[in-house]
Structure formats: C-alpha cells, structure tokens
Scaffold this motif. Structure first.
Motif, PDB file in Angstrom:
ATOM      1  N   GLN A   1       0.836  -1.198   0.000  1.00 28.10           N
ATOM      2  CA  GLN A   1       0.000   0.000   0.000  1.00 28.10           C
ATOM      3  C   GLN A   1       0.874   1.254   0.000  1.00 28.10           C
ATOM      4  O   GLN A   1       0.570   2.223  -0.684  1.00 28.10           O
ATOM      5  CB  GLN A   1      -0.954   0.025   1.177  1.00 28.10           C
ATOM      6  N   ALA A   2       1.966   1.239   0.746  1.00 22.41           N
ATOM      7  CA  ALA A   2       2.873   2.392   0.753  1.00 22.41           C
ATOM      8  C   ALA A   2       3.444   2.630  -0.643  1.00 22.41           C
ATOM      9  O   ALA A   2       3.544   3.772  -1.102  1.00 22.41           O
ATOM     10  CB  ALA A   2       4.002   2.175   1.759  1.00 22.41           C
ATOM     11  N   GLY A   3       3.785   1.552  -1.320  1.00 27.94           N
ATOM     12  CA  GLY A   3       4.287   1.673  -2.693  1.00 27.94           C
ATOM     13  C   GLY A   3       3.244   2.249  -3.631  1.00 27.94           C
ATOM     14  O   GLY A   3       3.553   3.090  -4.481  1.00 27.94           O
ATOM     15  N   ARG A   4       1.983   1.806  -3.484  1.00 25.13           N
ATOM     16  CA  ARG A   4       0.906   2.337  -4.324  1.00 25.13           C
ATOM     17  C   ARG A   4       0.661   3.811  -4.024  1.00 25.13           C
ATOM     18  O   ARG A   4       0.406   4.605  -4.937  1.00 25.13           O
ATOM     19  CB  ARG A   4      -0.374   1.522  -4.135  1.00 25.13           C
ATOM     20  N   LEU A   5       0.743   4.196  -2.746  1.00 27.76           N
ATOM     21  CA  LEU A   5       0.578   5.609  -2.378  1.00 27.76           C
ATOM     22  C   LEU A   5       1.691   6.473  -2.984  1.00 27.76           C
ATOM     23  O   LEU A   5       1.427   7.548  -3.526  1.00 27.76           O
ATOM     24  CB  LEU A   5       0.557   5.775  -0.864  1.00 27.76           C
ATOM     25  N   LEU A   6       2.923   5.993  -2.917  1.00 27.62           N
ATOM     26  CA  LEU A   6       4.045   6.738  -3.496  1.00 27.62           C
ATOM     27  C   LEU A   6       3.918   6.825  -5.013  1.00 27.62           C
ATOM     28  O   LEU A   6       4.168   7.877  -5.609  1.00 27.62           O
ATOM     29  CB  LEU A   6       5.381   6.095  -3.110  1.00 27.62           C
ATOM     30  N   SER A   7       3.528   5.738  -5.636  1.00 32.10           N
ATOM     31  CA  SER A   7       3.330   5.726  -7.082  1.00 32.10           C
ATOM     32  C   SER A   7       2.239   6.714  -7.485  1.00 32.10           C
ATOM     33  O   SER A   7       2.384   7.471  -8.446  1.00 32.10           O
ATOM     34  CB  SER A   7       2.975   4.313  -7.550  1.00 32.10           C
TER      35      SER A   7
ATOM     36  N   ARG B   1      -6.274   5.130 -10.203  1.00 35.97           N
ATOM     37  CA  ARG B   1      -5.008   5.179  -9.457  1.00 35.97           C
ATOM     38  C   ARG B   1      -5.235   5.602  -8.003  1.00 35.97           C
ATOM     39  O   ARG B   1      -4.607   5.072  -7.094  1.00 35.97           O
ATOM     40  CB  ARG B   1      -4.035   6.133 -10.139  1.00 35.97           C
ATOM     41  N   MET B   2      -6.132   6.575  -7.810  1.00 35.62           N
ATOM     42  CA  MET B   2      -6.433   7.036  -6.463  1.00 35.62           C
ATOM     43  C   MET B   2      -7.044   5.901  -5.635  1.00 35.62           C
ATOM     44  O   MET B   2      -6.644   5.662  -4.497  1.00 35.62           O
ATOM     45  CB  MET B   2      -7.383   8.232  -6.493  1.00 35.62           C
ATOM     46  N   LEU B   3      -8.024   5.193  -6.201  1.00 28.62           N
ATOM     47  CA  LEU B   3      -8.665   4.106  -5.469  1.00 28.62           C
ATOM     48  C   LEU B   3      -7.680   2.986  -5.152  1.00 28.62           C
ATOM     49  O   LEU B   3      -7.710   2.414  -4.063  1.00 28.62           O
ATOM     50  CB  LEU B   3      -9.859   3.558  -6.261  1.00 28.62           C
ATOM     51  N   ALA B   4      -6.794   2.685  -6.092  1.00 28.88           N
ATOM     52  CA  ALA B   4      -5.785   1.648  -5.847  1.00 28.88           C
ATOM     53  C   ALA B   4      -4.843   2.055  -4.715  1.00 28.88           C
ATOM     54  O   ALA B   4      -4.395   1.209  -3.945  1.00 28.88           O
ATOM     55  CB  ALA B   4      -4.996   1.365  -7.117  1.00 28.88           C
ATOM     56  N   ALA B   5      -4.576   3.352  -4.606  1.00 22.11           N
ATOM     57  CA  ALA B   5      -3.695   3.842  -3.542  1.00 22.11           C
ATOM     58  C   ALA B   5      -4.414   3.907  -2.203  1.00 22.11           C
ATOM     59  O   ALA B   5      -3.835   3.600  -1.164  1.00 22.11           O
ATOM     60  CB  ALA B   5      -3.142   5.223  -3.906  1.00 22.11           C
ATOM     61  N   TRP B   6      -5.673   4.300  -2.201  1.00 27.06           N
ATOM     62  CA  TRP B   6      -6.419   4.500  -0.957  1.00 27.06           C
ATOM     63  C   TRP B   6      -6.872   3.181  -0.341  1.00 27.06           C
ATOM     64  O   TRP B   6      -6.926   3.064   0.868  1.00 27.06           O
ATOM     65  CB  TRP B   6      -7.660   5.350  -1.213  1.00 27.06           C
ATOM     66  N   ARG B   7      -7.280   2.227  -1.161  1.00 29.09           N
ATOM     67  CA  ARG B   7      -7.845   0.980  -0.634  1.00 29.09           C
ATOM     68  C   ARG B   7      -6.747  -0.013  -0.265  1.00 29.09           C
ATOM     69  O   ARG B   7      -5.719  -0.100  -0.922  1.00 29.09           O
ATOM     70  CB  ARG B   7      -8.793   0.364  -1.660  1.00 29.09           C
ATOM     71  N   ARG B   8      -7.011  -0.775   0.794  1.00 28.41           N
ATOM     72  CA  ARG B   8      -6.036  -1.758   1.261  1.00 28.41           C
ATOM     73  C   ARG B   8      -5.788  -2.854   0.237  1.00 28.41           C
ATOM     74  O   ARG B   8      -4.674  -3.320   0.074  1.00 28.41           O
ATOM     75  CB  ARG B   8      -6.497  -2.398   2.564  1.00 28.41           C
TER      76      ARG B   8
ATOM     77  N   PRO C   1      -5.681  -3.813  -3.555  1.00 25.02           N
ATOM     78  CA  PRO C   1      -5.702  -3.213  -4.891  1.00 25.02           C
ATOM     79  C   PRO C   1      -6.651  -3.941  -5.845  1.00 25.02           C
ATOM     80  O   PRO C   1      -7.102  -3.375  -6.827  1.00 25.02           O
ATOM     81  CB  PRO C   1      -4.251  -3.316  -5.364  1.00 25.02           C
ATOM     82  N   GLY C   2      -6.994  -5.183  -5.543  1.00 23.73           N
ATOM     83  CA  GLY C   2      -7.936  -5.925  -6.364  1.00 23.73           C
ATOM     84  C   GLY C   2      -9.368  -5.488  -6.124  1.00 23.73           C
ATOM     85  O   GLY C   2     -10.286  -5.932  -6.807  1.00 23.73           O
TER      86      GLY C   2
END
Length: 135
Positions: A10-16, A113-120, A122-123
C-alpha cells in the motif's frame, strides 16, 4: 509477515500515485501558464458528466479535491446517489477539453489510481466502465 507485505504494498501504491499526480499537476500548470503568457486563446472549455466508482465519503472528497487542485479543472457539481445504489455523479469543468474522450479517460485513470492507492486491497478497485459524457 503478511501484514508487513500488505503495508509495504500500500505504501508503494501511495508513493506511485503521489508521483503520478505530481506529474499530472506539473503538466496542468505548464498548460495554464502557457495560456496566460501567449497571445491567442487555446481554450476549449467543457463541462463533463463523470460517474465515480468511489464508495466512501473520503474517496469522493479526495477525488473532488484532486480535480480541484489541478489547474484548469474544477468539479462544479455533484449528485450523491449511493443510497439508491447508483454512483456519485460529478460535473467537471475543464478549460482545455480539446478531446472529450481523452479527458474522460484521464479522469477515469486518476480515479483508478487514487482508489488503488487509498484501498487496502488493490484488487478491490472496480474495472473502468463508461465514464459519462458531455453535459
């Protein structure tokens, strides 16, 4: 070990997402600045109807804030229909909407991208569907 891996993911998705949005923000600033300093108007204003896939108030507010922070774009209205099992509908005003389909795809990509970053998980991000059309 699994919670650590999930947190790191999740941290990686937030940074991305932060890097993607920073680039998007920078490009929008350059476009608006160029409009200000060059003679002749390249404006192509439009108001687009955009159906969100956001489920929570935080997701909806985050998306609206991200669009509003982007130069040349602003959410000018929304209709929360989640209680009726329908999506939140937003009206997005854009200054440089030369290609409406591309603009809708860009909004959909930002939301995904926002939803993938915010949600625990990603699927847990719904697949893009029809974004809505010009109003």
């Amino acid at each position: 070990m699994r919670p650590l891996r999930r947190t790191a993911g999740q941290a990686g998705r937030l940074l991305s997402f932060a890097a993607h949005y920073a680039w998007h923000f920078l490009v929008a600033n350059v476009v608006v600045a160029r409009e200000i300093v060059t003679p002749g108007s390249q404006l192509a204003p439009a108001v687009l109807r955009f159906e969100l896939r956001c489920r929570t108030d935080v997701e909806v507010a985050s998306f609206i804030a991200l669009v509003g922070l982007t130069p040349g774009a602003l959410v000018v209205g929304s209709d929360d229909r989640r209680e009726r099992g329908e999506p939140v509908v937003t009206l997005v005003h854009l200054l440089h909407a030369h290609d409406l389909d591309a603009e809708l795809a860009e909004l959909r990509d930002l939301e995904t991208r926002m939803l993938a970053a915010w949600r625990r998980d990603p699927g847990d991000v719904p697949t893009p569907q029809r974004a809505g059309g010009p109003s």
